[in-house]
Enzyme design. Structure first.
Site, PDB file in Angstrom:
ATOM      1  N   LYS A 145       3.364 -52.991  25.119  1.00  0.00           N
ATOM      2  CA  LYS A 145       3.962 -52.459  26.344  1.00  0.00           C
ATOM      3  C   LYS A 145       4.248 -53.554  27.363  1.00  0.00           C
ATOM      4  O   LYS A 145       3.675 -54.645  27.328  1.00  0.00           O
ATOM      5  CB  LYS A 145       3.079 -51.351  26.909  1.00  0.00           C
ATOM      6  CG  LYS A 145       3.194 -50.111  26.017  1.00  0.00           C
ATOM      7  CD  LYS A 145       2.686 -48.856  26.637  1.00  0.00           C
ATOM      8  CE  LYS A 145       3.023 -47.686  25.709  1.00  0.00           C
ATOM      9  NZ  LYS A 145       2.271 -46.470  26.051  1.00  0.00           N
TER      10      LYS A 145
ATOM     11  N   ARG B 265      -3.696 -46.144  19.794  1.00  0.00           N
ATOM     12  CA  ARG B 265      -2.352 -45.946  19.239  1.00  0.00           C
ATOM     13  C   ARG B 265      -1.667 -47.307  19.188  1.00  0.00           C
ATOM     14  O   ARG B 265      -1.386 -47.894  20.231  1.00  0.00           O
ATOM     15  CB  ARG B 265      -1.564 -44.970  20.124  1.00  0.00           C
ATOM     16  CG  ARG B 265      -0.179 -44.644  19.610  1.00  0.00           C
ATOM     17  CD  ARG B 265       0.524 -43.651  20.529  1.00  0.00           C
ATOM     18  NE  ARG B 265       1.849 -43.319  20.026  1.00  0.00           N
ATOM     19  CZ  ARG B 265       2.926 -44.076  20.213  1.00  0.00           C
ATOM     20  NH1 ARG B 265       2.838 -45.198  20.900  1.00  0.00           N
ATOM     21  NH2 ARG B 265       4.096 -43.705  19.714  1.00  0.00           N
TER      22      ARG B 265
HETATM   23  N1  PMM Z   1       3.430 -44.405  24.215  1.00  0.00           N
HETATM   24  C1  PMM Z   1       4.633 -44.290  23.644  1.00  0.00           C
HETATM   25  C2  PMM Z   1       4.958 -43.177  22.853  1.00  0.00           C
HETATM   26  N2  PMM Z   1       4.045 -42.208  22.631  1.00  0.00           N
HETATM   27  N3  PMM Z   1       1.891 -41.329  22.959  1.00  0.00           N
HETATM   28  C3  PMM Z   1       0.692 -41.402  23.535  1.00  0.00           C
HETATM   29  N4  PMM Z   1      -0.227 -40.426  23.323  1.00  0.00           N
HETATM   30  N5  PMM Z   1       0.329 -42.467  24.318  1.00  0.00           N
HETATM   31  C4  PMM Z   1       1.187 -43.485  24.584  1.00  0.00           C
HETATM   32  O1  PMM Z   1       0.808 -44.415  25.324  1.00  0.00           O
HETATM   33  C5  PMM Z   1       2.495 -43.431  24.010  1.00  0.00           C
HETATM   34  C6  PMM Z   1       2.810 -42.301  23.189  1.00  0.00           C
HETATM   35  C7  PMM Z   1       5.671 -45.349  23.871  1.00  0.00           C
HETATM   36  O2  PMM Z   1       5.449 -46.453  23.027  1.00  0.00           O
HETATM   37  P1  PMM Z   1       6.286 -46.737  21.656  1.00  0.00           P
HETATM   38  O3  PMM Z   1       7.741 -46.665  22.012  1.00  0.00           O
HETATM   39  O4  PMM Z   1       5.858 -48.093  21.222  1.00  0.00           O
HETATM   40  O5  PMM Z   1       5.917 -45.686  20.650  1.00  0.00           O
END
Ligand code: PMM
Length: 277
Positions: free
Chosen positions: A216, A255
């Site tokens: 991020k 995650r």
């Molecule tokens: N961040 C992203 C997408 N989904 N879900 C949860 N529960 N927590 C998060 O911090 C989160 C998420 C965005 O990141 P990505 O584009 O790398 O998937």
């Protein structure tokens, strides 16, 4: 010595999207996404998080039909392999189809705000539910990062608590709910660090915690040189340092994109805590 923490579980990210900030387009076909999911399981992912909508700042939403086409075939194949799958969606229709295809967790970055019917879908199933702190869709979230007067920690705790109340009121049992501070969602870099430093405040809400920090932009800002953020692909060392600290503090679910690096960090934590010799 503090008691040894229970080992965190690892959620590997499979973005079946053309436009995610971190890996947009790399796993955009069913075949590529399934192969990537299998690879993450081999590397030690406990759960695969399959998403068909990019939530990067400024992103526009796909049609429901597009999102369904992206995620359902991937979920069907990976659950047929025996993988534990969560669906990363804010839409009740997509959650229902994903559960029908074998997913057992609904990861809703809006915590039920974008489509409240998603809570009924979860309540009518045996699925677990991840409720993330969220204020607005990606195209507008930059306008919602003012946390005065209470500050980000108190505001997120209050707003997540309200979402938890709504989830419980919809009939989802508390032991199936996971909470997430929503790093990067309507948050400036310093907000993310304040939340990470105060995770125990969120633990008071009585649910396991999930944290998604992988790749991020607040990590990019931390490592910026002359105002230029560290590129997305060069943030993993800082992320591994962070997941190590989070594991020590007892965060329940991480995650992540790089499952192998996270597994290595967890092995170090377990060894340090005497869980392994
Ligand atoms: N961040 C992203 C997408 N989904 N879900 C949860 N529960 N927590 C998060 O911090 C989160 C998420 C965005 O990141 P990505 O584009 O790398 O998937």
């Amino acid at each position: 010595m503090p008691p040894a923490s229970r080992s965190a579980r690892v959620m590997g990210i499979v973005n079946v999207t053309p436009d995610s900030f971190s890996d947009g387009g790399r796993w955009a076909t069913t075949e590529a996404a399934v192969a990537h999911g299998r690879h993450l399981v081999e590397q030690g992912a406990d759960v695969l998080d399959i998403g068909g909508e990019s939530t990067r700042p400024g992103a526009t939403r796909p049609l429901v039909a597009e999102e369904l086409d992206r995620v359902v075939p991937v979920i069907r194949e990976l659950t047929a392999d025996g993988a534990v799958v969560s669906v990363d969606t804010m839409r009740s229709e997509v959650a229902a189809a994903a559960l029908g295809a074998g997913a057992t967790i609904v990861n809703d970055v809006s915590g039920g705000l974008a489509d409240p019917r998603i809570l009924d879908v979860v309540a009518d199933s045996d699925a677990s539910y991840v409720a993330m702190h969220w204020r607005a869709h990606a195209d507008r979230m930059r306008d919602f990062s003012d946390y005065s007067p209470d500050g980000v920690v108190a505001s997120v705790r209050r707003e997540l608590g309200e979402r938890l109340d709504a989830v419980l009121a919809a009939g989802v049992p508390r032991d199936r709910v996971v909470l997430d501070p929503g790093l990067g969602f309507a948050k400036k870099p310093r907000h993310n660090w304040e939340l990470l430093a105060a995770l125990d405040t969120l633990r008071d809400l009585g649910c396991p915690l999930l944290v998604g920090a992988s790749r991020k932009s607040f990590l990019g800002s931390l490592l910026a040189v002359d105002g230029s953020p560290r590129p997305v692909g060069e943030r993993e060392h800082a992320h591994v340092a962070l997941v190590t600290l989070l594991a020590v503090r007892g965060v329940d679910l991480l995650r992540v994109h790089d499952v192998r690096a996270t597994r290595d960090a967890l092995a170090v934590v377990a060894a340090m805590e005497g869980g392994r010799t």
